[in-house]
Write an enzyme that holds these catalytic residues in place. Structure first.
Site, short mmCIF file in Angstrom:
data_model
loop_
_atom_site.label_atom_id
_atom_site.label_comp_id
_atom_site.label_asym_id
_atom_site.label_seq_id
_atom_site.Cartn_x
_atom_site.Cartn_y
_atom_site.Cartn_z
N VAL A 45 0.71 -1.12 -0.01
CA VAL A 45 -0.10 -0.11 -0.01
C VAL A 45 0.92 1.19 -0.20
CG1 VAL A 45 -1.54 1.49 1.50
CG2 VAL A 45 -1.87 -1.11 1.02
N GLU A 89 11.29 7.30 8.64
CA GLU A 89 12.39 6.20 9.17
C GLU A 89 12.86 5.44 8.36
OE1 GLU A 89 9.78 4.55 12.18
OE2 GLU A 89 8.32 4.03 10.87
#
EC number: 2.8.3.18
Length: 505
Positions: A273, A294
């Site tokens: 996704v 991150e």
């Protein structure tokens, strides 16, 4: 290997992995490098696991507390879990064998916010660190440790540990040297902390290497082994539909002058996704994008390659084998467009808020009011952990949660009356997107939120059931502000546990 270990004095510390593993004793607290399957030690853990299994065969105890940056790979989490060698694990795990140990109650586990782990370590929450075990691309002439494909908590673990073991991995591209930005200020100490002076995602504020007292280095192990680099599934029609709704939303926000034409710094989780969203952004109308995340995954790498994104800042790569090969072959092109930082900087709530990030994260489920469960299936079975989603969700300019509306072939609804576990409260979740639609919940009350989520995000198989629950709760709930029927709020989960589906028979 001499060009990798450029400090001549440290070459005397080189030894086999088996010898280095003997430094790690039963009960030790071990902090390792590694974040999203990148940059973790690989040979010493395998040797350690063999020693653990031999000790167990003799009837002896041999387990450690394992603290990392985030998830690692089969050579670390997998091998130690097979050996039943970990009594405590934190903060994030994706290895199936380790997950089974955790869910069987054989390994204690706490999924801390990734941005808080270094601070918790400094405060002594994990105990005294006996060993820091980190992977390096190289060791410089003056003893600097060049990280590999992630930074994670390595600098904090090096600061705290009594002894240090370094794996110098020749598989890692030597041109990684210079890509990292290690800030040596007081990020996580107590009682006061320095302000990390980052005001742009492309800003460097530190140095390119990790630092440690050379007297603490007890062993250096030569390795040549690849990162986990798990393949990603190609985006399916569901993922593409989710991406389409989100891209339309971004376009609308630009027209309303709530977002600039280049958007704001993007944070994205991993998976098909997330990659569908990034693929859509690569083909969309937005230019000069920046990432402050991150992880850097395949989709973000593709945007850097196309020029759609000009800079990506993170703590780690999380790449498919194909993308890992691509960046290895073209590191001279990518290295000026990427910055890898320690995770208490990449995931710092203060920086995230200052930059005004757009956070896009997945979820297991959300309830009709927008409380999000990111971690525990049916409220009790750990999947991976909260990761950095909490660091970003609360502090971002926009907090977006993405998910297919169902799982397990339609047997589980991602929208439920009440979440069986809550990682992100409703105040931290503004936008929900499924393949059914997008719910913009900004400025809405709980009752208004429920109407939007049910009508926009729920699957048609479950929407009438949710509407019926909500209508009856509006009439019969103890309070009408956040209506619930407590005797049946979690009945969908129990039905799945009992029958294998949330749908009634």
């Amino acid at each position: 290997m001499t060009e990798r270990i450029r400090n001549v004095a440290l070459r005397s510390k080189v030894c086999p992995a088996e010898t280095a593993s003997e430094l790690i004793k039963h009960g030790d607290v071990v902090g390792t490098s590694g974040f999203t399957g990148a940059g973790y030690p690989k040979e010493v853990p395998k040797a350690l696991a063999q020693r653990m299994e031999a000790a167990h065969d003799r009837g002896e105890k041999y387990q450690i507390s394992l603290i990392t940056g985030a998830s690692t790979g089969p050579q670390l989490d997998g091998e130690l879990a097979k050996a039943n060698g970990v009594y405590f694990r934190s903060p994030f795990n994706t290895d199936a064998t380790m997950r089974n140990r955790i869910n069987a109650g054989e390994t204690e586990y706490f999924d801390n916010h990734l941005g808080q782990v270094a601070g918790r370590a400094v405060q002594g929450n994990y105990g005294k660190f006996n060993i820091a075990l980190v992977e390096a691309t190289a060791i410089t002439e003056d003893g600097g440790i060049v990280p590999t494909s992630s930074v994670g908590n390595s600098q904090t673990f090096l600061n705290l540990a009594e002894k240090v073991i370094i794996e110098v991995n020749e598989w890692q591209n030597p041109m990684l040297e210079g890509i990292h930005d290690i800030w040596d200020g007081n990020v996580s100490g107590v009682p006061t902390r320095d302000i990390v002076p980052i005001v742009r995602a492309d800003q460097r504020v530190g140095g390119p290497v990790l630092r440690v007292n050379p007297d603490k280095i007890a062993a250096i192990v030569r390795t040549n082994d690849r990162d986990r680099n798990a393949p990603f599934a190609a985006p399916d029609e569901t993922a593409k539909a989710i991406a389409g709704y989100l891209l339309d939303f971004f376009g609308h926000e630009v027209k309303q002058n709530r977002l600039p034409p280049s958007l704001l710094p993007l944070q994205s989780g991993v998976g098909n996704v997330a990659n569908a969203v990034l693929e859509g952004l690569k083909e969309g109308p937005f230019e000069n994008l920046v990432g402050y995340s991150e992880v850097i995954q395949d989709g973000m790498l593709a945007m850097l390659d196309s020029g759609r994104m000009r800079i990506a800042s993170a703590s780690s790569f999380s790449l498919s084998p194909e993308a890992a090969e691509e960046i290895n072959n073209r590191m001279d092109f990518f290295r000026s467009k990427i910055i890898l930082r320690q995770q208490d900087v990449s995931n710092s709530p203060g920086i995230i808020r200052r930059l005004g990030c757009i956070a896009m994260n997945g979820m297991i489920e959300a309830d009709i009011y927008g409380n999000v469960n990111s971690t525990r299936v049916m409220g009790s079975k750990m999947m991976n952990g909260i990761g950095g989603s909490g660091d970003f969700a609360r502090s971002s300019y926009l907090s977006i949660f993405l998910s297919p509306s169902t799982a397990k072939g339609g047997k589980i609804s991602a929208i439920v009356p009440m979440a069986a576990h809550v990682d992100h409260i409703m105040q931290d979740a503004q936008i929900f997107v499924t393949e059914q639609g997008l719910a913009d919940l900004r400025g809405l009350s709980p009752v208004q939120r429920a109407r939007e989520i049910i009508s926009k995000c729920a699957h048609p198989d479950y929407r009438p059931m949710l509407q019926d629950y909500f209508d009856r709760a509006l009439k019969n709930s103890f309070g009408k502000h956040t209506p619930h029927l407590l005797t049946e709020a979690l009945s969908w989960h129990q039905r799945f546990i009992d029958t294998g589906t949330m749908l009634p028979s």
